[in-house]
Write a protein that holds these residues in place. Structure first.
Motif, short mmCIF file in Angstrom:
data_model
loop_
_atom_site.label_atom_id
_atom_site.label_comp_id
_atom_site.label_asym_id
_atom_site.label_seq_id
_atom_site.Cartn_x
_atom_site.Cartn_y
_atom_site.Cartn_z
N ARG A 3 0.84 -1.20 0.00
CA ARG A 3 0.00 0.00 0.00
C ARG A 3 0.88 1.25 0.00
N GLY A 4 0.34 2.30 -0.61
CA GLY A 4 1.05 3.56 -0.63
C GLY A 4 0.10 4.71 -0.82
N SER A 5 0.65 5.93 -0.71
CA SER A 5 -0.17 7.12 -0.85
C SER A 5 0.72 8.33 -1.08
N CYS A 6 0.05 9.42 -1.45
CA CYS A 6 0.74 10.70 -1.54
C CYS A 6 0.84 11.29 -0.13
N LEU A 7 1.45 12.44 -0.01
CA LEU A 7 1.65 13.09 1.28
C LEU A 7 0.33 13.44 1.97
#
Length: 132
Positions: A3-7
């Motif tokens: 999983r990942g995301s922007c700031l």
């Protein structure tokens, strides 16, 4: 699953399956895009799910590729080579451990003069051919 995301969290993504060891690109375009050199894992498009895709903006940085970033916070997220079946995802955007290590440094002839690379990883002035 990774999983990942922007700031700011407006763009979130998941990647099904394992991640390959990433490439570190030192070309001037990647350095300008990321603020340093850009490290990304090339994953099959079919393995990627993006939430908040309407917040992703694309910049066509060459005839062959575009770069995706969050339109809210500006986080650099994707390197998208057109007409390929994979997409590069910025390693710094992952929220979970990736259990990877940089596999190769590319475009070393174009790297910034303000840093050294001394990690013992193979280095190339261009992109080496991928093994079959």
């Amino acid at each position: 699953m990774h999983r990942g995301s922007c700031l700011c969290g407006a763009v979130r993504f998941t990647v099904e399956g394992g991640l390959p060891n990433p490439d570190a690109c030192h070309c001037s375009k990647c350095r300008k895009y990321s603020g340093h050199y850009f490290v990304s894992a090339d994953v099959p498009r079919s393995a990627v799910r993006i939430e908040g895709e309407d917040q992703v903006r694309w910049f066509q940085s060459s005839e062959k590729a575009r770069r995706g970033f969050c339109s809210v916070c500006g986080s650099s997220l994707f390197w998208d080579p057109l007409q390929r079946d994979w997409i590069g995802i910025a390693m710094g955007a992952f929220d979970t451990p990736t259990h990877t290590r940089i596999a190769v440094h590319v475009y070393m002839a174009d790297k910034g003069d303000y840093y050294d690379v001394a990690d013992g990883v193979p280095r190339f002035d261009t992109i080496p051919p991928k093994p079959h």
